[in-house]
Design an enzyme around this catalytic site. Structure first.
Site, PDB file in Angstrom:
ATOM      1  N   ASP A  15       3.434  -2.949   1.908  1.00  0.00           N
ATOM      2  CA  ASP A  15       3.883  -1.987   0.987  1.00  0.00           C
ATOM      3  C   ASP A  15       4.422  -2.249  -0.407  1.00  0.00           C
ATOM      4  O   ASP A  15       3.965  -1.756  -1.216  1.00  0.00           O
ATOM      5  CB  ASP A  15       5.369  -1.450   1.862  1.00  0.00           C
ATOM      6  CG  ASP A  15       5.139  -1.167   3.433  1.00  0.00           C
ATOM      7  OD1 ASP A  15       4.666  -0.121   3.492  1.00  0.00           O
ATOM      8  OD2 ASP A  15       5.477  -1.854   4.138  1.00  0.00           O
ATOM      9  N   ARG A 269      -5.895  -8.554   6.827  1.00  0.00           N
ATOM     10  CA  ARG A 269      -5.099  -7.430   7.758  1.00  0.00           C
ATOM     11  C   ARG A 269      -4.488  -6.566   6.892  1.00  0.00           C
ATOM     12  O   ARG A 269      -4.708  -6.607   5.608  1.00  0.00           O
ATOM     13  CB  ARG A 269      -4.016  -8.299   8.573  1.00  0.00           C
ATOM     14  CG  ARG A 269      -2.877  -8.781   7.566  1.00  0.00           C
ATOM     15  CD  ARG A 269      -1.746  -9.444   8.261  1.00  0.00           C
ATOM     16  NE  ARG A 269      -0.662  -9.133   7.779  1.00  0.00           N
ATOM     17  CZ  ARG A 269       0.728 -10.137   8.079  1.00  0.00           C
ATOM     18  NH1 ARG A 269       0.365 -10.957   9.117  1.00  0.00           N
ATOM     19  NH2 ARG A 269       1.533  -9.720   7.569  1.00  0.00           N
ATOM     20  N   GLU A 271      -3.480  -3.776   4.540  1.00  0.00           N
ATOM     21  CA  GLU A 271      -4.202  -2.849   3.469  1.00  0.00           C
ATOM     22  C   GLU A 271      -4.764  -3.518   2.253  1.00  0.00           C
ATOM     23  O   GLU A 271      -5.704  -3.731   1.804  1.00  0.00           O
ATOM     24  CB  GLU A 271      -3.323  -1.690   2.993  1.00  0.00           C
ATOM     25  CG  GLU A 271      -3.785  -0.862   2.038  1.00  0.00           C
ATOM     26  CD  GLU A 271      -3.188   0.755   2.042  1.00  0.00           C
ATOM     27  OE1 GLU A 271      -2.616   1.150   3.068  1.00  0.00           O
ATOM     28  OE2 GLU A 271      -3.319   1.178   1.028  1.00  0.00           O
TER      29      GLU A 271
END
Ligand code: TRH
Length: 374
Positions: A15, A269, A271
Protein backbone atom coordinates in the site's frame (compact mmCIF):
# COMPACT_ATOMS: atom_id res chain seq x y z
CA UNK A 1 -1.18 21.54 -3.15
CA UNK A 2 -2.00 19.78 -6.41
CA UNK A 3 -2.42 16.32 -4.93
CA UNK A 4 -3.24 14.90 -1.52
CA UNK A 5 -2.71 11.13 -1.46
CA UNK A 6 -4.14 9.21 1.49
CA UNK A 7 -2.76 5.78 2.30
CA UNK A 8 -3.92 3.43 5.02
CA UNK A 9 -1.74 0.34 5.48
CA UNK A 10 -3.76 -2.88 5.29
CA UNK A 11 -0.67 -5.05 5.70
CA UNK A 12 2.85 -5.58 4.38
CA UNK A 13 4.53 -2.97 2.17
CA UNK A 14 2.49 -2.68 -1.02
CA UNK A 15 0.00 0.00 0.00
CA UNK A 16 2.78 2.39 0.96
CA UNK A 17 5.01 1.11 -1.86
CA UNK A 18 2.49 2.06 -4.53
CA UNK A 19 1.42 5.37 -2.92
CA UNK A 20 5.01 6.52 -2.44
CA UNK A 21 5.98 5.60 -5.98
CA UNK A 22 2.98 7.45 -7.37
CA UNK A 23 3.71 10.51 -5.23
CA UNK A 24 7.32 10.64 -6.44
CA UNK A 25 6.30 10.32 -10.07
CA UNK A 26 3.72 13.07 -9.81
CA UNK A 27 6.44 15.37 -8.48
CA UNK A 28 9.32 14.40 -10.75
CA UNK A 29 7.60 13.58 -14.01
CA UNK A 30 4.70 16.03 -13.81
CA UNK A 31 5.94 18.91 -11.66
CA UNK A 32 3.04 18.53 -9.19
CA UNK A 33 3.01 19.60 -5.55
CA UNK A 34 2.16 16.45 -3.61
CA UNK A 35 1.33 15.67 0.00
CA UNK A 36 1.28 12.02 1.07
CA UNK A 37 -0.66 11.08 4.22
CA UNK A 38 0.44 7.80 5.82
CA UNK A 39 -1.24 6.18 8.81
CA UNK A 40 1.82 3.93 9.38
CA UNK A 41 4.84 6.03 8.43
CA UNK A 42 7.19 3.37 9.81
CA UNK A 43 6.51 1.24 6.70
CA UNK A 44 7.96 3.94 4.45
CA UNK A 45 11.19 3.95 6.44
CA UNK A 46 11.70 0.30 5.42
CA UNK A 47 11.37 1.17 1.73
CA UNK A 48 13.21 4.44 1.98
CA UNK A 49 15.85 4.59 4.73
CA UNK A 50 16.19 8.41 4.42
CA UNK A 51 12.70 8.80 5.77
CA UNK A 52 12.34 9.61 9.48
CA UNK A 53 9.06 8.11 10.70
CA UNK A 54 9.19 10.13 13.92
CA UNK A 55 8.66 13.48 12.20
CA UNK A 56 5.06 14.55 11.72
CA UNK A 57 5.89 16.14 8.39
CA UNK A 58 8.94 16.13 6.14
CA UNK A 59 9.96 16.82 2.59
CA UNK A 60 11.32 13.69 0.98
CA UNK A 61 12.40 13.70 -2.67
CA UNK A 62 10.10 16.67 -3.23
CA UNK A 63 7.05 14.98 -1.66
CA UNK A 64 5.59 16.37 1.58
CA UNK A 65 5.13 13.20 3.63
CA UNK A 66 2.79 13.65 6.61
CA UNK A 67 1.55 11.41 9.37
CA UNK A 68 -2.19 10.84 9.12
CA UNK A 69 -3.14 11.96 12.63
CA UNK A 70 -5.75 10.20 14.74
CA UNK A 71 -7.55 13.44 15.37
CA UNK A 72 -7.64 15.60 12.30
CA UNK A 73 -7.36 19.39 12.41
CA UNK A 74 -8.18 21.65 9.48
CA UNK A 75 -6.12 21.15 6.31
CA UNK A 76 -6.78 23.02 3.08
CA UNK A 77 -7.61 20.27 0.56
CA UNK A 78 -5.56 19.87 -2.60
CA UNK A 79 -7.00 20.25 -6.12
CA UNK A 80 -6.94 16.50 -6.59
CA UNK A 81 -7.52 14.04 -3.77
CA UNK A 82 -6.45 10.41 -4.07
CA UNK A 83 -7.86 7.86 -1.71
CA UNK A 84 -5.57 4.86 -2.18
CA UNK A 85 -7.27 1.47 -2.20
CA UNK A 86 -10.57 2.66 -0.74
CA UNK A 87 -9.16 3.95 2.55
CA UNK A 88 -11.79 6.25 4.01
CA UNK A 89 -10.87 9.93 4.07
CA UNK A 90 -11.11 11.74 7.41
CA UNK A 91 -14.56 13.33 7.76
CA UNK A 92 -13.19 16.82 8.61
CA UNK A 93 -11.18 16.68 5.37
CA UNK A 94 -14.29 15.69 3.40
CA UNK A 95 -16.13 18.63 4.96
CA UNK A 96 -13.28 20.94 4.00
CA UNK A 97 -13.57 19.67 0.40
CA UNK A 98 -17.27 20.44 0.51
CA UNK A 99 -16.65 23.96 1.76
CA UNK A 100 -14.45 24.88 -1.19
CA UNK A 101 -16.00 26.95 -3.98
CA UNK A 102 -14.28 24.78 -6.57
CA UNK A 103 -14.49 21.24 -5.29
CA UNK A 104 -11.46 18.96 -5.58
CA UNK A 105 -11.50 15.97 -7.90
CA UNK A 106 -11.84 13.00 -5.55
CA UNK A 107 -10.42 9.74 -6.80
CA UNK A 108 -10.43 6.25 -5.42
CA UNK A 109 -7.29 4.53 -6.69
CA UNK A 110 -8.08 0.82 -6.92
CA UNK A 111 -5.91 -2.30 -6.88
CA UNK A 112 -4.26 -3.45 -10.08
CA UNK A 113 -6.06 -6.10 -12.08
CA UNK A 114 -5.81 -7.49 -15.61
CA UNK A 115 -9.43 -8.67 -15.57
CA UNK A 116 -11.55 -7.45 -18.48
CA UNK A 117 -14.34 -5.97 -16.31
CA UNK A 118 -11.90 -3.31 -15.08
CA UNK A 119 -12.25 -1.36 -18.34
CA UNK A 120 -16.02 -1.04 -17.75
CA UNK A 121 -15.54 0.47 -14.30
CA UNK A 122 -12.45 2.60 -14.87
CA UNK A 123 -13.38 6.28 -14.65
CA UNK A 124 -16.82 5.51 -13.23
CA UNK A 125 -18.35 8.00 -10.83
CA UNK A 126 -20.26 7.41 -7.63
CA UNK A 127 -22.11 10.11 -5.68
CA UNK A 128 -21.38 10.36 -1.96
CA UNK A 129 -24.28 8.68 -0.07
CA UNK A 130 -25.11 11.74 2.03
CA UNK A 131 -23.11 14.75 0.82
CA UNK A 132 -23.12 16.61 -2.51
CA UNK A 133 -19.74 15.21 -3.54
CA UNK A 134 -18.74 12.61 -6.12
CA UNK A 135 -15.90 10.16 -6.30
CA UNK A 136 -14.26 8.71 -9.40
CA UNK A 137 -12.90 5.18 -9.63
CA UNK A 138 -9.50 4.87 -11.19
CA UNK A 139 -8.40 1.33 -12.03
CA UNK A 140 -4.77 0.54 -12.78
CA UNK A 141 -4.53 -2.10 -15.48
CA UNK A 142 -2.97 -3.34 -18.68
CA UNK A 143 -3.69 -2.00 -22.15
CA UNK A 144 -5.99 0.80 -23.26
CA UNK A 145 -9.23 2.01 -21.55
CA UNK A 146 -7.75 1.42 -18.07
CA UNK A 147 -5.44 3.42 -15.81
CA UNK A 148 -2.12 1.81 -16.77
CA UNK A 149 0.72 0.79 -14.48
CA UNK A 150 3.32 2.87 -12.69
CA UNK A 151 6.53 3.66 -14.53
CA UNK A 152 8.74 6.68 -14.06
CA UNK A 153 10.08 8.40 -17.16
CA UNK A 154 13.75 7.70 -16.53
CA UNK A 155 13.38 4.06 -15.46
CA UNK A 156 14.75 2.53 -18.65
CA UNK A 157 17.70 4.93 -18.71
CA UNK A 158 18.53 4.03 -15.11
CA UNK A 159 18.16 0.29 -15.74
CA UNK A 160 20.35 0.33 -18.84
CA UNK A 161 23.03 2.47 -17.19
CA UNK A 162 23.13 0.12 -14.22
CA UNK A 163 23.38 -3.02 -16.32
CA UNK A 164 25.98 -1.52 -18.65
CA UNK A 165 28.28 -0.94 -15.75
CA UNK A 166 30.49 -4.04 -15.94
CA UNK A 167 30.57 -4.79 -12.22
CA UNK A 168 26.95 -4.17 -11.31
CA UNK A 169 26.28 -7.75 -10.12
CA UNK A 170 29.47 -7.98 -8.13
CA UNK A 171 28.93 -4.54 -6.56
CA UNK A 172 25.39 -5.32 -5.55
CA UNK A 173 26.41 -8.58 -3.87
CA UNK A 174 29.16 -6.70 -2.07
CA UNK A 175 26.64 -4.14 -0.97
CA UNK A 176 24.41 -6.91 0.41
CA UNK A 177 27.47 -8.26 2.22
CA UNK A 178 27.33 -11.67 0.54
CA UNK A 179 29.55 -13.85 -1.58
CA UNK A 180 29.45 -13.38 -5.40
CA UNK A 181 29.14 -16.71 -7.21
CA UNK A 182 30.19 -15.74 -10.70
CA UNK A 183 28.81 -18.58 -12.82
CA UNK A 184 25.57 -19.01 -10.89
CA UNK A 185 22.04 -18.65 -12.19
CA UNK A 186 20.63 -15.88 -10.01
CA UNK A 187 17.15 -16.01 -8.51
CA UNK A 188 15.48 -13.43 -6.25
CA UNK A 189 12.64 -14.67 -4.06
CA UNK A 190 10.04 -12.37 -2.51
CA UNK A 191 6.73 -14.09 -1.82
CA UNK A 192 4.17 -14.90 0.86
CA UNK A 193 4.68 -17.41 3.61
CA UNK A 194 2.68 -20.23 2.02
CA UNK A 195 4.59 -20.42 -1.27
CA UNK A 196 5.79 -24.01 -1.83
CA UNK A 197 9.44 -22.99 -1.63
CA UNK A 198 10.76 -26.33 -0.32
CA UNK A 199 9.89 -28.18 -3.55
CA UNK A 200 11.90 -25.57 -5.45
CA UNK A 201 14.86 -25.75 -3.13
CA UNK A 202 15.04 -29.47 -3.99
CA UNK A 203 14.95 -28.74 -7.73
CA UNK A 204 17.67 -26.13 -7.42
CA UNK A 205 19.88 -28.41 -5.31
CA UNK A 206 19.87 -31.05 -8.06
CA UNK A 207 20.21 -28.53 -10.90
CA UNK A 208 23.03 -28.98 -13.46
CA UNK A 209 24.24 -25.44 -12.91
CA UNK A 210 24.86 -23.56 -9.66
CA UNK A 211 21.76 -21.63 -8.57
CA UNK A 212 22.23 -18.66 -6.25
CA UNK A 213 19.03 -17.71 -4.44
CA UNK A 214 18.77 -14.28 -2.85
CA UNK A 215 16.11 -14.14 -0.19
CA UNK A 216 15.32 -10.82 1.50
CA UNK A 217 14.78 -11.46 5.21
CA UNK A 218 11.15 -12.18 6.04
CA UNK A 219 8.56 -14.89 6.62
CA UNK A 220 10.03 -17.48 4.22
CA UNK A 221 12.95 -18.10 6.50
CA UNK A 222 10.86 -20.75 8.32
CA UNK A 223 10.77 -22.91 5.20
CA UNK A 224 14.48 -22.48 4.61
CA UNK A 225 15.13 -23.52 8.18
CA UNK A 226 12.97 -26.63 7.92
CA UNK A 227 14.49 -27.69 4.58
CA UNK A 228 18.13 -27.14 5.56
CA UNK A 229 17.59 -28.20 9.16
CA UNK A 230 19.16 -25.07 10.60
CA UNK A 231 18.62 -21.36 10.74
CA UNK A 232 20.65 -19.32 8.21
CA UNK A 233 21.98 -16.07 9.52
CA UNK A 234 21.58 -12.78 7.76
CA UNK A 235 24.20 -12.42 4.97
CA UNK A 236 25.23 -16.04 5.35
CA UNK A 237 25.31 -18.25 2.22
CA UNK A 238 24.25 -21.84 2.83
CA UNK A 239 24.57 -24.60 0.24
CA UNK A 240 23.28 -28.02 -0.64
CA UNK A 241 24.13 -29.64 -3.97
CA UNK A 242 24.09 -26.90 -6.57
CA UNK A 243 21.88 -24.64 -4.48
CA UNK A 244 23.43 -21.66 -2.71
CA UNK A 245 21.07 -19.52 -0.69
CA UNK A 246 21.84 -16.16 0.86
CA UNK A 247 19.54 -14.31 3.21
CA UNK A 248 19.94 -10.62 2.44
CA UNK A 249 18.79 -7.58 4.40
CA UNK A 250 15.48 -6.00 3.35
CA UNK A 251 16.63 -3.17 1.09
CA UNK A 252 15.43 0.21 -0.17
CA UNK A 253 12.92 0.26 -3.04
CA UNK A 254 15.61 1.57 -5.39
CA UNK A 255 18.04 -1.18 -4.48
CA UNK A 256 15.29 -3.76 -4.85
CA UNK A 257 14.87 -2.59 -8.44
CA UNK A 258 18.55 -3.28 -9.01
CA UNK A 259 18.12 -6.78 -7.62
CA UNK A 260 15.28 -7.37 -10.07
CA UNK A 261 17.44 -6.10 -12.95
CA UNK A 262 20.37 -8.43 -12.28
CA UNK A 263 18.47 -11.62 -11.42
CA UNK A 264 17.81 -14.28 -14.05
CA UNK A 265 14.40 -15.01 -12.57
CA UNK A 266 12.39 -12.97 -10.05
CA UNK A 267 9.78 -14.39 -7.73
CA UNK A 268 7.58 -11.45 -6.81
CA UNK A 269 4.28 -10.86 -5.05
CA UNK A 270 1.44 -8.44 -4.30
CA UNK A 271 1.33 -5.49 -6.65
CA UNK A 272 4.35 -3.24 -6.66
CA UNK A 273 7.16 -5.83 -6.84
CA UNK A 274 5.08 -7.61 -9.50
CA UNK A 275 4.98 -4.46 -11.66
CA UNK A 276 8.64 -3.66 -11.11
CA UNK A 277 9.61 -7.18 -12.17
CA UNK A 278 7.81 -6.65 -15.47
CA UNK A 279 9.91 -3.53 -16.06
CA UNK A 280 13.08 -5.53 -15.42
CA UNK A 281 12.58 -7.48 -18.68
CA UNK A 282 13.43 -10.66 -16.76
CA UNK A 283 11.37 -13.81 -16.28
CA UNK A 284 8.99 -13.60 -13.34
CA UNK A 285 6.79 -15.78 -11.19
CA UNK A 286 3.93 -14.00 -9.43
CA UNK A 287 2.71 -14.93 -5.96
CA UNK A 288 -0.55 -13.06 -5.88
CA UNK A 289 -1.98 -11.54 -2.68
CA UNK A 290 -4.44 -14.21 -1.47
CA UNK A 291 -8.11 -13.34 -0.93
CA UNK A 292 -10.43 -15.43 1.20
CA UNK A 293 -12.98 -16.10 -1.58
CA UNK A 294 -10.24 -17.22 -4.00
CA UNK A 295 -10.98 -14.17 -6.20
CA UNK A 296 -7.23 -13.84 -6.59
CA UNK A 297 -7.09 -16.94 -8.81
CA UNK A 298 -9.26 -15.22 -11.46
CA UNK A 299 -6.99 -12.22 -11.21
CA UNK A 300 -3.92 -14.40 -11.58
CA UNK A 301 -5.26 -16.19 -14.65
CA UNK A 302 -6.52 -12.96 -16.23
CA UNK A 303 -3.00 -11.61 -16.08
CA UNK A 304 -1.42 -14.83 -17.28
CA UNK A 305 -3.76 -14.93 -20.28
CA UNK A 306 -2.60 -11.48 -21.34
CA UNK A 307 1.02 -12.11 -20.51
CA UNK A 308 1.11 -15.31 -22.56
CA UNK A 309 -0.68 -14.18 -25.73
CA UNK A 310 2.57 -14.01 -27.70
CA UNK A 311 4.32 -16.74 -25.74
CA UNK A 312 5.23 -19.96 -27.57
CA UNK A 313 3.05 -22.88 -26.29
CA UNK A 314 6.08 -24.92 -25.24
CA UNK A 315 6.77 -22.21 -22.66
CA UNK A 316 3.21 -21.06 -21.93
CA UNK A 317 1.97 -24.50 -20.86
CA UNK A 318 4.56 -25.36 -18.21
CA UNK A 319 4.64 -21.76 -17.03
CA UNK A 320 0.86 -21.62 -16.56
CA UNK A 321 1.02 -24.83 -14.52
CA UNK A 322 3.89 -23.48 -12.49
CA UNK A 323 2.03 -20.24 -11.69
CA UNK A 324 -1.09 -22.17 -10.63
CA UNK A 325 0.85 -24.56 -8.43
CA UNK A 326 2.97 -21.83 -6.93
CA UNK A 327 -0.23 -20.07 -5.85
CA UNK A 328 -2.03 -23.18 -4.61
CA UNK A 329 0.82 -24.76 -2.62
CA UNK A 330 1.44 -27.48 -5.21
CA UNK A 331 4.74 -29.22 -5.89
CA UNK A 332 6.67 -27.18 -8.45
CA UNK A 333 10.01 -29.01 -8.45
CA UNK A 334 9.54 -30.95 -11.70
CA UNK A 335 7.93 -27.96 -13.38
CA UNK A 336 11.00 -25.93 -12.62
CA UNK A 337 13.10 -28.38 -14.64
CA UNK A 338 10.84 -27.78 -17.66
CA UNK A 339 11.18 -24.03 -17.28
CA UNK A 340 14.93 -24.23 -16.84
CA UNK A 341 15.12 -25.90 -20.27
CA UNK A 342 13.17 -23.01 -21.79
CA UNK A 343 15.02 -20.15 -20.16
CA UNK A 344 16.17 -18.43 -23.37
CA UNK A 345 12.64 -18.39 -24.69
CA UNK A 346 11.36 -17.04 -21.38
CA UNK A 347 13.96 -14.28 -21.31
CA UNK A 348 13.16 -13.12 -24.82
CA UNK A 349 9.45 -13.22 -24.03
CA UNK A 350 10.06 -11.04 -20.96
CA UNK A 351 11.71 -8.40 -23.10
CA UNK A 352 8.89 -8.60 -25.62
CA UNK A 353 6.31 -8.21 -22.82
CA UNK A 354 8.06 -5.11 -21.52
CA UNK A 355 8.00 -3.63 -25.03
CA UNK A 356 4.28 -4.36 -25.27
CA UNK A 357 3.65 -2.61 -21.93
CA UNK A 358 5.61 0.40 -23.07
CA UNK A 359 3.09 1.10 -25.83
CA UNK A 360 0.62 2.44 -23.25
CA UNK A 361 0.89 5.58 -21.11
CA UNK A 362 1.93 5.05 -17.49
CA UNK A 363 -0.42 5.35 -14.53
CA UNK A 364 0.76 8.75 -13.25
CA UNK A 365 0.40 10.33 -16.71
CA UNK A 366 -3.09 8.85 -17.09
CA UNK A 367 -4.05 10.04 -13.63
CA UNK A 368 -2.90 13.62 -14.25
CA UNK A 369 -4.81 13.73 -17.54
CA UNK A 370 -7.88 12.21 -15.90
CA UNK A 371 -7.85 14.81 -13.11
CA UNK A 372 -7.20 17.74 -15.40
CA UNK A 373 -10.03 16.72 -17.70
CA UNK A 374 -12.47 16.95 -14.85
O1 TRH B 1 4.30 -6.20 0.51
P1 TRH B 1 3.28 -6.71 -0.44
O2 TRH B 1 2.74 -8.02 -0.16
O3 TRH B 1 2.17 -5.66 -0.51
C1 TRH B 1 0.81 -5.79 -0.69
C2 TRH B 1 0.08 -5.58 0.56
O4 TRH B 1 -0.10 -6.84 1.16
C3 TRH B 1 -1.21 -4.93 0.29
O5 TRH B 1 -2.04 -4.90 1.40
C4 TRH B 1 -1.87 -5.57 -0.86
O6 TRH B 1 -2.96 -4.83 -1.09
C5 TRH B 1 -0.96 -5.54 -2.05
O7 TRH B 1 0.24 -6.24 -1.75
C6 TRH B 1 -1.57 -6.11 -3.29
O8 TRH B 1 3.90 -6.74 -1.93
P2 TRH B 1 4.22 -5.57 -2.96
O9 TRH B 1 2.98 -4.95 -3.48
O10 TRH B 1 5.12 -6.14 -3.95
O11 TRH B 1 5.02 -4.50 -2.14
C7 TRH B 1 6.31 -4.72 -1.67
C8 TRH B 1 7.08 -3.42 -1.67
O12 TRH B 1 8.30 -3.61 -0.97
C9 TRH B 1 7.47 -2.97 -3.08
O13 TRH B 1 7.34 -1.56 -3.14
C10 TRH B 1 8.92 -3.37 -3.19
C11 TRH B 1 9.38 -3.17 -1.80
N1 TRH B 1 10.59 -3.90 -1.36
C12 TRH B 1 11.66 -3.17 -0.92
O14 TRH B 1 11.64 -1.93 -0.96
N2 TRH B 1 12.76 -3.82 -0.43
C13 TRH B 1 12.84 -5.17 -0.40
O15 TRH B 1 13.85 -5.74 0.07
C14 TRH B 1 11.72 -5.92 -0.89
C15 TRH B 1 11.79 -7.42 -0.89
C16 TRH B 1 10.61 -5.25 -1.35
Amino acid sequence: MDFDIFCHVVDNFGDVGVSWRLARQLVHDHGMKVRLWLDQPYVLSRLCPDFNPLLFQQNLNGVMVCTWPESWSFVEPARYVIEAFGCDLPMPYIKAMLAKTSQPVWINLEYLSAESWVADFHGGVSPHPSLPLKRYFFFPGFGSHVGGILKERDLEVKRTAFLNHGNSKFNLMKNFGIQFIEEAFLVSVFCYEKAPLCSLLGAWARSDVPVHVLLPEGQLIHQVRSWFGFNPELKQTISRGNLHLSVIPFMSQDKYDQLLWISDVNFVRGEDSFVRAQWSANPLIWHIYPQSDLAHMNKLMAFFDRYSVRMPPELAEPLRLFWINWNTCGDVGLMWDLLADRMKLWKSHSLDWMTQLDRYPDLASNLVKFCENR
